[in-house]
Enzyme design. Structure first.
Site, mmCIF file in Angstrom:
data_model
loop_
_atom_site.group_PDB
_atom_site.id
_atom_site.type_symbol
_atom_site.label_atom_id
_atom_site.label_comp_id
_atom_site.label_asym_id
_atom_site.label_seq_id
_atom_site.Cartn_x
_atom_site.Cartn_y
_atom_site.Cartn_z
ATOM 1 N N GLY A 30 -13.409 25.578 -13.250
ATOM 2 C CA GLY A 30 -12.775 24.662 -14.194
ATOM 3 C C GLY A 30 -13.027 23.196 -13.892
ATOM 4 N N ILE A 31 -12.950 22.811 -12.622
ATOM 5 C CA ILE A 31 -13.157 21.412 -12.258
ATOM 6 C C ILE A 31 -14.618 21.027 -12.413
ATOM 7 C CG2 ILE A 31 -13.061 19.752 -10.365
ATOM 8 C CD1 ILE A 31 -10.566 21.243 -9.376
ATOM 9 N N ASP A 58 -23.505 28.332 -9.273
ATOM 10 C CA ASP A 58 -22.274 29.070 -9.009
ATOM 11 C C ASP A 58 -22.584 30.553 -9.095
ATOM 12 O OD1 ASP A 58 -19.743 30.328 -8.989
ATOM 13 O OD2 ASP A 58 -18.802 28.539 -9.844
ATOM 14 N N ALA A 95 -13.964 18.963 -2.678
ATOM 15 C CA ALA A 95 -13.596 20.378 -2.630
ATOM 16 C C ALA A 95 -12.785 20.676 -1.375
ATOM 17 C CB ALA A 95 -14.840 21.249 -2.711
ATOM 18 N N ARG A 96 -13.473 20.940 -0.280
ATOM 19 C CA ARG A 96 -12.831 21.198 0.995
ATOM 20 C C ARG A 96 -13.707 20.685 2.120
ATOM 21 N NH1 ARG A 96 -8.822 21.438 -1.104
ATOM 22 N NH2 ARG A 96 -7.133 22.966 -1.045
ATOM 23 N N ASP A 139 -13.476 12.948 -0.031
ATOM 24 C CA ASP A 139 -12.020 12.971 -0.155
ATOM 25 C C ASP A 139 -11.406 14.029 0.750
ATOM 26 O OD1 ASP A 139 -9.549 12.124 -1.530
ATOM 27 O OD2 ASP A 139 -9.554 14.168 -2.348
ATOM 28 N N GLU A 165 -8.208 16.765 9.064
ATOM 29 C CA GLU A 165 -7.412 15.835 8.265
ATOM 30 C C GLU A 165 -6.072 15.596 8.956
ATOM 31 O OE1 GLU A 165 -7.114 17.239 4.227
ATOM 32 O OE2 GLU A 165 -9.287 17.225 3.937
ATOM 33 N N HIS A 184 -7.741 12.762 0.763
ATOM 34 C CA HIS A 184 -7.444 13.995 0.021
ATOM 35 C C HIS A 184 -6.532 13.723 -1.175
ATOM 36 C CE1 HIS A 184 -7.427 18.617 0.705
ATOM 37 N NE2 HIS A 184 -7.319 18.340 -0.583
ATOM 38 N N ILE A 185 -6.949 12.765 -1.996
ATOM 39 C CA ILE A 185 -6.109 12.374 -3.145
ATOM 40 C C ILE A 185 -6.865 12.452 -4.476
ATOM 41 C CG2 ILE A 185 -4.424 10.950 -1.937
ATOM 42 C CD1 ILE A 185 -7.544 9.471 -3.606
ATOM 43 N N ALA A 186 -8.047 13.054 -4.496
ATOM 44 C CA ALA A 186 -8.823 13.094 -5.734
ATOM 45 C C ALA A 186 -8.044 13.746 -6.873
ATOM 46 C CB ALA A 186 -10.144 13.833 -5.518
ATOM 47 N N GLY A 187 -7.256 14.750 -6.555
ATOM 48 C CA GLY A 187 -6.489 15.443 -7.586
ATOM 49 C C GLY A 187 -5.104 14.878 -7.792
#
Length: 331
Positions: free
Chosen positions: A156-157, A176, A238-239, A263, A268, A287-290
């Site tokens: 989705g992203i 993918d 992502a991660r 991000d 972390e 870690h704030i992209a979302g």
């Protein structure tokens, strides 16, 4: 006879409006610092029926054992690497991520980072403020239109990123393994499905949107980074762990990559001495992209509704982690 309200523990920050909605029906214990002290969190879970977390609470088998009455875990986001899904399934604990609720926020972050790094000029404000005038040096930035964007992970992203990039005139290629070449998402976004190495070889900008697992750990490793086009840009929302941070930092220092935006990180917060600390042309965010005001409201509301519904009308026939397992390209 008085009915005792079911207890929900929230161990990280959540939108206040969503918390207030839950308080109307449940006994809510909200402490956004609970994740920092696992012992205190375990004590709160002793009589809890649901736990709501973000990405810093480690939902292990031991933590689940501390909550004998737990039946639901709500995840304020979509990445699930901080949850032991096998342990949840074994204890019949349903997992409800906020699938799709922060996709727009992440997609806008990716596009903004790509534009900043392609153009290059925005990273030199301090020089201009100090009296320098590097007009010639900053006159060779690139436009997004006509550039090739490789979207690695087309859930989705990734699809939302592709849609925004297409509006800027970018050419989109993607990879993918969970999306067949005939899947409608490729045609609807104007993207071309390719093998991973083929997509990377064409890319001016690479953006990662894959979950962290053994198959994706260091997916973008030193070998693949070395094969990227000279002047390519890498973005990871992502991660941490899906790319090799040492190899990325080396490529930035050597000038083989024009820039990167990260991000997420393997550790972390970043540990002292990280190879990323002094790498050039690098944007680092915590870690704030979302996380935007709107996304936090959507994520919190969605998770609150799903947790409340599960506690009110539990469905014993539902696969407790089915929703969690159906997320190709999840953040």
């Amino acid at each position: 006879m008085t009915t005792v309200a079911k207890k929900i523990v929230i161990s990280e920050f959540m939108d206040e409006a969503a918390i207030d909605t839950l308080r109307q029906r449940f006994d809510v214990r909200f402490d956004p610092t609970l994740f920092e002290t696992p012992g205190r969190l375990a004590a709160e879970l002793a009589d809890a029926h649901a736990l709501i977390v973000r990405n810093r609470t480690q939902v292990t088998a031991a933590l689940l054992d501390a909550g004998a009455s737990l039946s639901v875990v709500g995840r304020l986001g979509v990445g699930l690497d901080n949850l032991d899904l096998a342990a949840c399934a074994a204890r019949n604990v349903a997992v409800f991520p906020a699938t799709g609720a922060n996709a727009q926020a992440v997609a806008e972050y990716v596009i903004a980072a790509a534009l900043v790094l392609l153009r290059g000029a925005y990273l030199h404000s301090a020089e201009v403020a100090a009296g320098a005038w590097p007009r010639e040096a900053l006159s060779s930035g690139r436009e997004a239109a006509g550039s090739v964007l490789a979207v690695i992970g087309f859930g989705g992203i990734g699809q939302r990123v592709a849609g925004l990039a297409r509006g800027l005139g970018m050419t989109i290629v993607g990879y993918d393994p969970q999306q067949p070449a005939a899947a409608p998402c490729w045609r609807s976004t104007g993207a071309r499905a390719m093998a991973l190495d083929d997509a990377l070889a064409l890319a001016d900008v690479v953006t990662l949107h894959v979950p962290l697992c053994e198959a994706t750990r260091h997916l973008l490793d030193s070998g693949r980074i070395a094969r990227l086009r000279h002047g390519a840009i890498v973005i990871n929302t992502a991660r941490g762990g899906t790319l090799d941070e040492h190899a990325l930092a080396a490529a930035l220092r050597e000038g083989r990559l024009a820039g990167a935006a990260l991000d997420v990180f393997e550790d972390e917060p970043l540990r002292r001495g990280s190879p990323l600390a002094d790498a050039p042309n690098l944007i680092l965010t915590p870690h704030i992209a979302g996380l935007t005001r709107q996304a936090n409201e959507r994520v919190s509301s969605l998770v609150a509704d799903r947790v409340a519904a599960a506690l009110t009308n539990p469905s014993p026939d539902t696969d407790p982690v089915a929703d969690a397992n159906a997320m190709p390209g999840a953040l």
